[in-house]
Scaffold this motif. Structure first.
Motif, PDB file in Angstrom:
ATOM      1  N   GLN A  36       9.092  28.518  13.116  1.00 49.35           N
ATOM      2  CA  GLN A  36       9.157  27.445  12.123  1.00 49.35           C
ATOM      3  C   GLN A  36       8.688  27.909  10.743  1.00 49.35           C
ATOM      4  OE1 GLN A  36       6.710  24.524  14.057  1.00 49.35           O
ATOM      5  NE2 GLN A  36       4.776  25.423  13.417  1.00 49.35           N
ATOM      6  N   TRP A  37       7.773  28.890  10.730  1.00 51.75           N
ATOM      7  CA  TRP A  37       7.262  29.387   9.450  1.00 51.75           C
ATOM      8  C   TRP A  37       8.356  30.055   8.643  1.00 51.75           C
ATOM      9  CZ3 TRP A  37       2.532  28.030   7.808  1.00 51.75           C
ATOM     10  CH2 TRP A  37       1.627  27.553   8.775  1.00 51.75           C
ATOM     11  N   VAL A  38       9.265  30.720   9.342  1.00 54.20           N
ATOM     12  CA  VAL A  38      10.370  31.390   8.660  1.00 54.20           C
ATOM     13  C   VAL A  38      11.454  30.375   8.325  1.00 54.20           C
ATOM     14  CG1 VAL A  38      12.126  33.185   8.847  1.00 54.20           C
ATOM     15  CG2 VAL A  38       9.861  33.526   9.884  1.00 54.20           C
ATOM     16  N   VAL A  39      11.773  29.517   9.306  1.00 51.93           N
ATOM     17  CA  VAL A  39      12.867  28.567   9.133  1.00 51.93           C
ATOM     18  C   VAL A  39      12.626  27.645   7.933  1.00 51.93           C
ATOM     19  CG1 VAL A  39      14.054  26.607  10.181  1.00 51.93           C
ATOM     20  CG2 VAL A  39      13.586  28.651  11.528  1.00 51.93           C
ATOM     21  N   THR A  40      11.385  27.191   7.735  1.00 46.58           N
ATOM     22  CA  THR A  40      11.131  26.282   6.610  1.00 46.58           C
ATOM     23  C   THR A  40      11.391  26.984   5.273  1.00 46.58           C
ATOM     24  OG1 THR A  40       8.800  26.841   6.843  1.00 46.58           O
ATOM     25  CG2 THR A  40       9.479  24.708   7.671  1.00 46.58           C
ATOM     26  N   LEU A  41      11.259  28.312   5.241  1.00 54.99           N
ATOM     27  CA  LEU A  41      11.493  29.031   3.985  1.00 54.99           C
ATOM     28  C   LEU A  41      12.973  29.287   3.721  1.00 54.99           C
ATOM     29  CD1 LEU A  41       8.642  31.702   4.009  1.00 54.99           C
ATOM     30  CD2 LEU A  41       8.776  29.596   2.694  1.00 54.99           C
ATOM     31  N   VAL A  42      13.743  29.541   4.797  1.00 52.17           N
ATOM     32  CA  VAL A  42      15.124  29.980   4.595  1.00 52.17           C
ATOM     33  C   VAL A  42      16.157  28.897   4.920  1.00 52.17           C
ATOM     34  CG1 VAL A  42      14.514  32.377   5.043  1.00 52.17           C
ATOM     35  CG2 VAL A  42      15.367  30.952   6.908  1.00 52.17           C
TER      36      VAL A  42
END
Ligand SMILES: Nc1nc2c(c(=O)[nH]1)N[C@H]1C(S)=C(S)[C@@H](COP(=O)(O)O)O[C@H]1N2
Ligand SMILES: [Mo]
Length: 362
Positions: free
Chosen positions: A352-358
């Motif tokens: 989720q940490w990556v998904v929220t950014l990209v």
């Protein structure tokens, strides 16, 4: 005169050896980036020391930068001393001054938007740019730290004094804001500033980077409730508008907050509609139609709200219609908009940490 002389002597006495100034600057910048980023995840008042540390370190950088500039001034002002690395040094200085100036202006309550960006976002931009610049700058004139530069007791005393001075400066500054009743007086412990009023129009639409879906057709919309439940279900937008109400504060990391009355369905009631929850269940993950997602621990999720209304109005598209997560005490970026799936899971979701950014980029 006597007072400024005394301040000068105090500052001279605090001044570390040149190499220690350089390495401290590096360490302080890294610590600023770390405290700044971690502060994005803090939404409860008990987290205030982190924000204070960030401010105190910032004041420390002002002092360190002052000492550093006094030492290297001629390398910048005398063209015969310019080297290839000078350009990098200047760029680093610009980023540092940019980060400090926007940080200070923000603390004084300046609340402007530069097209899409809030002043705080610009501060974050300068700060994130500064980290690689400082690292590259340090690499061009690398001198390993030496023991003598960090003689233990004196160093500890100096850093303590620097941070204490930073904290005191911030405290005095708060007094100024209160006395002048500037915008900064209403900020939260996170630094965020209020957006007043009720309903959709009262607060900005804030999407992270590129997350910008087409409006969702209410009639075709279904919310899936599944994962570690005995009877996965799909609910319509009307079924979600269950009339449960709760007042909650939305605090965005771009620097604003708003208190609204949110209406919808308690997530605990939502899960009840999906039968029994598996013994392994530990998290509930909320996923947007865009793929953007966040998870809450099961207990916390049950008390959260899936909102269909704000301030008595049906949610507008920009604010996440037909349904968005309302997660009290969490920062805004965790309040997933346009939720289409609520999934009970056993494991923490690192992705989720990556998904929220990209999310939203094709
Ligand atoms: N799907 C999705 N949900 C999202 C976002 C997003 O970009 N995509 N932005 C988050 C951020 S950063 C904030 S502060 C809040 C803002 O909610 P608002 O636009 O209703 O003010 O939504 C959060 N939920
Ligand atoms: Mo946000």
């Amino acid at each position: 005169m006597a007072a400024t002389d005394r301040l000068r002597t105090a500052l001279d006495r605090l001044e570390p050896p040149p190499r220690a100034v350089d390495w401290s600057l590096f360490a302080f910048v890294v610590a600023e980036a770390a405290t700044g980023l971690v502060s994005f995840t803090v939404g409860v008042p008990e987290g205030w020391p982190l924000f204070w540390l960030h401010r105190a370190l910032g004041v420390g950088i002002v002092a360190l930068l002052g000492w550093k500039l006094a030492r290297v001034r001629r390398r910048l002002t005398d063209p015969t001393l310019w080297r290839r690395s000078t350009a990098l040094s200047v760029l680093t200085l610009v980023a540092a001054v940019g980060a400090l100036a926007t940080g200070v202006a923000w603390v004084f309550g300046l609340d402007v938007r530069l097209s899409y960006w809030t002043l705080l976002s610009v501060h974050v931009g300068f700060g994130l740019a500064l980290v690689p610049l400082v690292a590259a700058h340090a690499a061009t004139r690398f001198r390993p730290p030496r023991r003598v530069d960090f003689e233990r007791r004196r160093t500890a005393v100096r850093y303590f004094a620097l941070l204490a001075a930073g904290g005191t400066t911030y405290r005095l500054q708060q007094g100024i804001n209160d006395a002048l009743d500037t915008a900064g007086a209403d900020r939260r412990f996170t630094g965020s500033q209020p957006r007043e009023g009720d309903g959709n129009g009262a607060f900005p639409i804030t999407s992270w980077v590129a997350d910008d879906p087409d409006p969702i057709d209410r009639d075709a919309y279904r919310l899936a409730v599944d994962g570690l439940v005995s009877d996965a279900v799909e609910l319509t937008a009307d079924e979600l508008a269950a009339g449960h109400e709760t007042e909650a504060l939305l605090d965005c990391t771009s620097g604003w907050y708003t208190v609204q009355e949110w209406g919808g369905i308690r997530v605990g009631d939502l899960l009840d509609a999906a039968g029994d929850i598996d013994d392994d269940a530990a998290y509930v993950r909320f996923t947007s139609v865009t793929g953007y997602r966040w998870s809450l621990p099961l207990d916390e999720a049950e008390d959260a709200l899936l909102a269909t209304h704000v301030g008595g109005e049906r949610l507008s598209h920009g604010h996440g219609a037909p349904a968005r997560l309302v997660a009290p005490d969490r920062r805004g970026f965790q309040w997933v908009k346009w939720v289409t799936r609520v999934e009970v899971r056993s494991e923490y979701d690192l992705g989720q940490w990556v998904v929220t950014l990209v999310s939203g980029f094709d």
